[in-house]
Write a protein that holds these residues in place. Sequence first.
Motif, PDB file in Angstrom:
ATOM      1  N   ILE A 142       1.002  -1.228   0.102  1.00 20.39           N
ATOM      2  CA  ILE A 142      -0.095  -0.027  -0.229  1.00 20.39           C
ATOM      3  C   ILE A 142       1.021   1.228   0.051  1.00 20.39           C
ATOM      4  N   GLU A 143       1.770   1.287   0.738  1.00 12.40           N
ATOM      5  CA  GLU A 143       2.799   2.068   0.858  1.00 12.40           C
ATOM      6  C   GLU A 143       3.477   2.746  -0.458  1.00 12.40           C
ATOM      7  N   ASP A 144       3.939   1.664  -0.998  1.00  9.95           N
ATOM      8  CA  ASP A 144       4.559   1.708  -2.413  1.00  9.95           C
ATOM      9  C   ASP A 144       3.401   2.044  -3.579  1.00  9.95           C
ATOM     10  N   LYS A 145       2.507   1.444  -3.458  1.00  8.19           N
ATOM     11  CA  LYS A 145       1.362   1.594  -4.704  1.00  8.19           C
ATOM     12  C   LYS A 145       0.555   3.122  -4.437  1.00  8.19           C
ATOM     13  N   GLN A 146       0.467   3.879  -3.292  1.00 14.61           N
ATOM     14  CA  GLN A 146      -0.087   4.934  -3.056  1.00 14.61           C
ATOM     15  C   GLN A 146       0.549   5.922  -3.741  1.00 14.61           C
ATOM     16  N   GLN A 147       1.941   5.841  -4.105  1.00 10.35           N
ATOM     17  CA  GLN A 147       2.786   6.947  -4.618  1.00 10.35           C
ATOM     18  C   GLN A 147       2.369   6.984  -6.174  1.00 10.35           C
ATOM     19  N   HIS A 148       1.842   5.855  -6.890  1.00 13.49           N
ATOM     20  CA  HIS A 148       2.214   5.604  -8.434  1.00 13.49           C
ATOM     21  C   HIS A 148       0.579   5.379  -8.960  1.00 13.49           C
ATOM     22  N   ALA A 149      -0.349   4.865  -8.194  1.00 15.28           N
ATOM     23  CA  ALA A 149      -1.615   4.536  -8.755  1.00 15.28           C
ATOM     24  C   ALA A 149      -2.734   5.557  -8.751  1.00 15.28           C
ATOM     25  N   LYS A 150      -3.599   5.677  -9.750  1.00 16.64           N
ATOM     26  CA  LYS A 150      -4.541   6.458  -9.929  1.00 16.64           C
ATOM     27  C   LYS A 150      -5.444   6.440  -8.412  1.00 16.64           C
TER      28      LYS A 150
ATOM     29  N   SER B 228      -8.511   6.526  -8.050  1.00 14.43           N
ATOM     30  CA  SER B 228      -9.774   5.521  -8.194  1.00 14.43           C
ATOM     31  C   SER B 228      -9.405   4.130  -7.930  1.00 14.43           C
ATOM     32  N   ILE B 229      -8.085   3.630  -8.975  1.00 17.76           N
ATOM     33  CA  ILE B 229      -7.930   2.168  -8.626  1.00 17.76           C
ATOM     34  C   ILE B 229      -7.325   1.992  -7.249  1.00 17.76           C
ATOM     35  N   PHE B 230      -6.557   3.152  -6.628  1.00 19.17           N
ATOM     36  CA  PHE B 230      -6.104   2.878  -5.432  1.00 19.17           C
ATOM     37  C   PHE B 230      -7.371   2.678  -4.337  1.00 19.17           C
ATOM     38  N   SER B 231      -8.309   3.345  -4.353  1.00 13.82           N
ATOM     39  CA  SER B 231      -9.543   3.466  -3.463  1.00 13.82           C
ATOM     40  C   SER B 231     -10.078   1.995  -3.863  1.00 13.82           C
ATOM     41  N   THR B 232     -10.230   1.345  -4.928  1.00 14.46           N
ATOM     42  CA  THR B 232     -10.804   0.268  -5.088  1.00 14.46           C
ATOM     43  C   THR B 232      -9.988  -1.052  -4.533  1.00 14.46           C
ATOM     44  N   CYS B 233      -8.672  -0.890  -4.612  1.00 16.46           N
ATOM     45  CA  CYS B 233      -7.811  -1.794  -4.051  1.00 16.46           C
ATOM     46  C   CYS B 233      -7.903  -1.707  -2.470  1.00 16.46           C
ATOM     47  N   MET B 234      -7.997  -0.698  -2.064  1.00 22.69           N
ATOM     48  CA  MET B 234      -8.033  -0.508  -0.442  1.00 22.69           C
ATOM     49  C   MET B 234      -9.335  -1.050  -0.120  1.00 22.69           C
ATOM     50  N   LEU B 235     -10.356  -0.942  -0.500  1.00 26.19           N
ATOM     51  CA  LEU B 235     -11.726  -1.592  -0.329  1.00 26.19           C
ATOM     52  C   LEU B 235     -11.564  -3.002  -0.391  1.00 26.19           C
TER      53      LEU B 235
ATOM     54  N   ILE C  79      -8.820  -4.724  -0.300  1.00 29.46           N
ATOM     55  CA  ILE C  79      -7.878  -5.449   0.819  1.00 29.46           C
ATOM     56  C   ILE C  79      -8.452  -5.250   2.256  1.00 29.46           C
ATOM     57  N   GLY C  80      -9.153  -4.235   2.493  1.00 33.79           N
ATOM     58  CA  GLY C  80      -9.932  -4.070   3.670  1.00 33.79           C
ATOM     59  C   GLY C  80     -11.064  -5.222   4.244  1.00 33.79           C
ATOM     60  N   ASN C  81     -11.877  -5.279   2.912  1.00 30.54           N
ATOM     61  CA  ASN C  81     -13.152  -5.937   3.045  1.00 30.54           C
ATOM     62  C   ASN C  81     -13.111  -7.625   2.927  1.00 30.54           C
ATOM     63  N   HIS C  82     -11.964  -7.931   2.155  1.00 31.59           N
ATOM     64  CA  HIS C  82     -11.748  -9.412   1.788  1.00 31.59           C
ATOM     65  C   HIS C  82     -10.291  -9.930   1.981  1.00 31.59           C
ATOM     66  N   ILE C  83      -9.345  -9.266   1.545  1.00 28.97           N
ATOM     67  CA  ILE C  83      -7.967  -9.963   1.646  1.00 28.97           C
ATOM     68  C   ILE C  83      -7.565 -10.086   2.994  1.00 28.97           C
ATOM     69  N   LEU C  84      -7.532  -8.904   3.727  1.00 30.98           N
ATOM     70  CA  LEU C  84      -6.962  -9.083   4.908  1.00 30.98           C
ATOM     71  C   LEU C  84      -7.743  -9.817   6.037  1.00 30.98           C
ATOM     72  N   PRO C  85      -9.129  -9.804   5.929  1.00 30.65           N
ATOM     73  CA  PRO C  85      -9.864 -10.614   6.898  1.00 30.65           C
ATOM     74  C   PRO C  85      -9.772 -12.035   6.473  1.00 30.65           C
ATOM     75  N   LEU C  86      -9.332 -12.517   5.337  1.00 34.52           N
ATOM     76  CA  LEU C  86      -9.139 -13.969   4.793  1.00 34.52           C
ATOM     77  C   LEU C  86      -7.559 -14.381   5.001  1.00 34.52           C
ATOM     78  N   PHE C  87      -6.842 -13.600   4.816  1.00 34.97           N
ATOM     79  CA  PHE C  87      -5.342 -13.694   4.699  1.00 34.97           C
ATOM     80  C   PHE C  87      -4.360 -13.063   5.705  1.00 34.97           C
ATOM     81  N   GLY C  88      -4.928 -11.971   6.024  1.00 33.18           N
ATOM     82  CA  GLY C  88      -4.095 -11.163   6.698  1.00 33.18           C
ATOM     83  C   GLY C  88      -3.097 -11.702   7.838  1.00 33.18           C
ATOM     84  N   LYS C  89      -3.705 -12.933   8.599  1.00 28.08           N
ATOM     85  CA  LYS C  89      -2.895 -13.187   9.799  1.00 28.08           C
ATOM     86  C   LYS C  89      -1.967 -14.393   9.371  1.00 28.08           C
ATOM     87  N   MET C  90      -2.212 -14.967   8.191  1.00 25.74           N
ATOM     88  CA  MET C  90      -1.363 -15.886   7.552  1.00 25.74           C
ATOM     89  C   MET C  90       0.038 -15.636   7.460  1.00 25.74           C
TER      90      MET C  90
END
Length: 139
Positions: A15-23, A25-32, A34-45
Amino acid sequence: MPVATKLSEIVALRIEDKQQHAKRSIFSTCMLLIGNHILPLFGKMVRILVGGQNVQTCLFRKLDEGLSPKTVKVILIVLKTVTHFGVKNQTMEYRQIDIKFPTERNKHSIDILSRSYQRHIMEYVQSHLTFKNLGIYYV
């Protein structure tokens, strides 16, 4: 680059890396996603346990919960970009993630209002106009 032990730590670095280079709208979609699906499923792995079978099982569960196949595929794309980032920056070992999506899922039927019932609702909303039903009236 610091050594990350959990996928959530790799996600934070990405996120820190992508925030500097992404549009924005794309960054916002990725953040949603990540927060709603990826971290709850895989974040602690632990970073070495994110593999094909884990991902396959979790994504099928998301399909069963009602997410569209397109949304699930975008979740997979974001997850793959995170894992590729981790491999590229040597914070994670490479693991092939091959997912087999079902070719056809059960279609959900959607009930639609008849014209007469829609007209009845609009007449009621117009005669009982409040802030709450104002959105219904102007749709």
